[in-house]
Design an enzyme around this catalytic site. Sequence first.
Site, PDB file in Angstrom:
ATOM      1  N   ALA A  69      22.997  10.839  15.135  1.00  0.00           N
ATOM      2  CA  ALA A  69      23.017   9.603  15.909  1.00  0.00           C
ATOM      3  C   ALA A  69      23.598   9.921  17.282  1.00  0.00           C
ATOM      4  CB  ALA A  69      23.876   8.573  15.188  1.00  0.00           C
ATOM      5  N   GLY A 112      22.534  12.126  11.329  1.00  0.00           N
ATOM      6  CA  GLY A 112      21.283  11.358  11.244  1.00  0.00           C
ATOM      7  C   GLY A 112      20.053  12.256  11.356  1.00  0.00           C
ATOM      8  N   GLU A 115      19.549  13.494   7.915  1.00  0.00           N
ATOM      9  CA  GLU A 115      19.051  12.347   7.141  1.00  0.00           C
ATOM     10  C   GLU A 115      17.583  12.087   7.461  1.00  0.00           C
ATOM     11  OE1 GLU A 115      22.291   9.842   8.521  1.00  0.00           O
ATOM     12  OE2 GLU A 115      22.946   9.559   6.454  1.00  0.00           O
ATOM     13  N   GLU A 135      29.496  13.715  10.074  1.00  0.00           N
ATOM     14  CA  GLU A 135      30.026  12.396  10.453  1.00  0.00           C
ATOM     15  C   GLU A 135      31.532  12.272  10.236  1.00  0.00           C
ATOM     16  OE1 GLU A 135      27.243  12.909   8.714  1.00  0.00           O
ATOM     17  OE2 GLU A 135      25.674  11.528   9.393  1.00  0.00           O
TER      18      GLU A 135
HETATM   19  N1  CO8 Z   1      25.019  12.337  20.488  1.00  0.00           N
HETATM   20  C1  CO8 Z   1      25.035  12.297  21.824  1.00  0.00           C
HETATM   21  N2  CO8 Z   1      24.975  13.396  22.611  1.00  0.00           N
HETATM   22  C2  CO8 Z   1      24.885  14.584  21.985  1.00  0.00           C
HETATM   23  C3  CO8 Z   1      24.848  14.711  20.591  1.00  0.00           C
HETATM   24  C4  CO8 Z   1      24.924  13.510  19.821  1.00  0.00           C
HETATM   25  N3  CO8 Z   1      24.881  13.507  18.480  1.00  0.00           N
HETATM   26  N4  CO8 Z   1      24.758  16.011  20.267  1.00  0.00           N
HETATM   27  C5  CO8 Z   1      24.726  16.678  21.433  1.00  0.00           C
HETATM   28  N5  CO8 Z   1      24.810  15.828  22.468  1.00  0.00           N
HETATM   29  C6  CO8 Z   1      24.824  16.139  23.910  1.00  0.00           C
HETATM   30  C7  CO8 Z   1      26.172  16.670  24.341  1.00  0.00           C
HETATM   31  O1  CO8 Z   1      27.059  15.594  24.589  1.00  0.00           O
HETATM   32  C8  CO8 Z   1      25.804  17.449  25.570  1.00  0.00           C
HETATM   33  O2  CO8 Z   1      25.636  16.516  26.636  1.00  0.00           O
HETATM   34  P1  CO8 Z   1      26.190  16.875  28.140  1.00  0.00           P
HETATM   35  O3  CO8 Z   1      25.354  18.054  28.563  1.00  0.00           O
HETATM   36  O4  CO8 Z   1      25.898  15.628  28.876  1.00  0.00           O
HETATM   37  O5  CO8 Z   1      27.617  17.195  27.978  1.00  0.00           O
HETATM   38  C9  CO8 Z   1      24.418  18.002  25.229  1.00  0.00           C
HETATM   39  O6  CO8 Z   1      23.913  17.189  24.177  1.00  0.00           O
HETATM   40  C10 CO8 Z   1      24.473  19.424  24.751  1.00  0.00           C
HETATM   41  O7  CO8 Z   1      25.388  19.479  23.656  1.00  0.00           O
HETATM   42  P2  CO8 Z   1      26.472  20.645  23.507  1.00  0.00           P
HETATM   43  O8  CO8 Z   1      26.939  21.073  24.860  1.00  0.00           O
HETATM   44  O9  CO8 Z   1      27.492  20.188  22.540  1.00  0.00           O
HETATM   45  O10 CO8 Z   1      25.521  21.789  22.900  1.00  0.00           O
HETATM   46  P3  CO8 Z   1      25.924  22.994  21.936  1.00  0.00           P
HETATM   47  O11 CO8 Z   1      24.705  23.847  21.834  1.00  0.00           O
HETATM   48  O12 CO8 Z   1      27.204  23.607  22.366  1.00  0.00           O
HETATM   49  O13 CO8 Z   1      26.203  22.304  20.501  1.00  0.00           O
HETATM   50  C11 CO8 Z   1      25.727  20.816  18.680  1.00  0.00           C
HETATM   51  C12 CO8 Z   1      25.155  21.662  19.816  1.00  0.00           C
HETATM   52  C13 CO8 Z   1      26.393  21.707  17.623  1.00  0.00           C
HETATM   53  C14 CO8 Z   1      24.549  20.058  18.077  1.00  0.00           C
HETATM   54  C15 CO8 Z   1      26.787  19.855  19.224  1.00  0.00           C
HETATM   55  O14 CO8 Z   1      26.229  19.170  20.339  1.00  0.00           O
HETATM   56  C16 CO8 Z   1      27.259  18.815  18.248  1.00  0.00           C
HETATM   57  O15 CO8 Z   1      28.114  19.078  17.411  1.00  0.00           O
HETATM   58  N6  CO8 Z   1      26.728  17.572  18.331  1.00  0.00           N
HETATM   59  C17 CO8 Z   1      27.171  16.446  17.534  1.00  0.00           C
HETATM   60  C18 CO8 Z   1      26.704  16.568  16.092  1.00  0.00           C
HETATM   61  C19 CO8 Z   1      27.193  15.391  15.268  1.00  0.00           C
HETATM   62  O16 CO8 Z   1      28.366  15.151  15.088  1.00  0.00           O
HETATM   63  N7  CO8 Z   1      26.246  14.606  14.718  1.00  0.00           N
HETATM   64  C20 CO8 Z   1      26.534  13.484  13.864  1.00  0.00           C
HETATM   65  C21 CO8 Z   1      26.522  12.216  14.651  1.00  0.00           C
HETATM   66  S1  CO8 Z   1      26.947  10.801  13.651  1.00  0.00           S
HETATM   67  C22 CO8 Z   1      25.550  10.467  12.757  1.00  0.00           C
HETATM   68  O17 CO8 Z   1      24.542  11.092  12.922  1.00  0.00           O
HETATM   69  C23 CO8 Z   1      25.514   9.368  11.713  1.00  0.00           C
HETATM   70  C24 CO8 Z   1      25.931   8.070  12.254  1.00  0.00           C
HETATM   71  C25 CO8 Z   1      25.654   6.973  11.269  1.00  0.00           C
HETATM   72  C26 CO8 Z   1      25.716   5.620  11.944  1.00  0.00           C
HETATM   73  C27 CO8 Z   1      24.499   5.354  12.801  1.00  0.00           C
HETATM   74  C28 CO8 Z   1      24.657   4.097  13.619  1.00  0.00           C
HETATM   75  C29 CO8 Z   1      23.767   3.995  14.868  1.00  0.00           C
END
Ligand code: CO8
Length: 261
Positions: A69, A112, A115, A135
């Site tokens: 998400a 997500g 999922e 999450e």
């Molecule tokens: N949401 C928003 N932005 C994101 C996300 C995300 N999930 N993942 C990555 N980005 C963005 C980063 O903020 C970054 O943006 P910016 O360049 O503006 O700073 C850009 O993408 C690149 O990301 P990274 O620099 O972090 O890239 P890396 O290659 O170093 O890392 C990862 C990649 C490992 C994927 C890392 O970005 C990460 O850990 N992302 C988050 C993963 C996460 O926690 N996902 C779970 C989210 S919660 C969920 O999915 C369930 C929610 C259920 C409720 C739903 C209700 C709507």
Amino acid sequence: SEPQAPPVLLVERLSAAIAIFRINRPEARNALNQAVRHALATAFRKAAAESDLRCIILAGNESSFAAGADIREMVDTSAVDLHLRHNERLWGAIADCPVPVIAAVNGFALGGGMELAMHADIIIAGRSAKFGQPEVRLGIMPGAGGTQRLARVVGKFVAMRLCLTGAIISAQEAQAIGLVSLLVDDDAVMPVAMETAQELARLAPIAVAQIKEIILQGADMPLGAALTLERKGLQVLFATKDKHEGMSAFLEKRQPTFLGA
Ligand code: CO8
């Protein structure tokens, strides 16, 4: 005038029978914001209404299937906002798709995103793909099957480890726990997904649709009722022209031509 923003979901057609849906938010690792969710639901609803469509390939890009998400969009979201979004209706459009869905996973399938992959019927992953339900590390929990579909697929103890710790696992481990159907080289993910889709598209469409429906429906039923459903599904297929064609082709040592009838 403002330059047009690229679409967040690219909908392509490999043929009349095969559609490819590609999530397209490379700047956010394909995070699922509301725009992507709505675009996916719309694309799946349209697909369900198309009689010629035989398979959907769901993909991201080479570095990310979907990183979950969109956290930026959730950080200030209230519980009431979240309730009123009714995202379950958007997920439902994907879950209810009668056509087989192949998830072609390169890079991250997290939260997500994992999922979403679990809404597919076949998951083809590249060797450097990464899966996880992180999450809990954000102070929340999965909300689109991460605790339920996952536990039904991999069992309690693996699902607990993944959801409770938020551990990110390799594609190899994901295959070992039964989450990945086929593990291939990264650059083979899309070609293998396309070959698989073409293979499905050549099969008898009513048989394929019955198999998908009965595996999914049966998974939630007591075994006896599910076996009855299976038997009835098989009996229905004996009423199709394609059953006769498939068996005749075998006996005549030729390729079958299925009609979807
Ligand atoms: N949401 C928003 N932005 C994101 C996300 C995300 N999930 N993942 C990555 N980005 C963005 C980063 O903020 C970054 O943006 P910016 O360049 O503006 O700073 C850009 O993408 C690149 O990301 P990274 O620099 O972090 O890239 P890396 O290659 O170093 O890392 C990862 C990649 C490992 C994927 C890392 O970005 C990460 O850990 N992302 C988050 C993963 C996460 O926690 N996902 C779970 C989210 S919660 C969920 O999915 C369930 C929610 C259920 C409720 C739903 C209700 C709507």
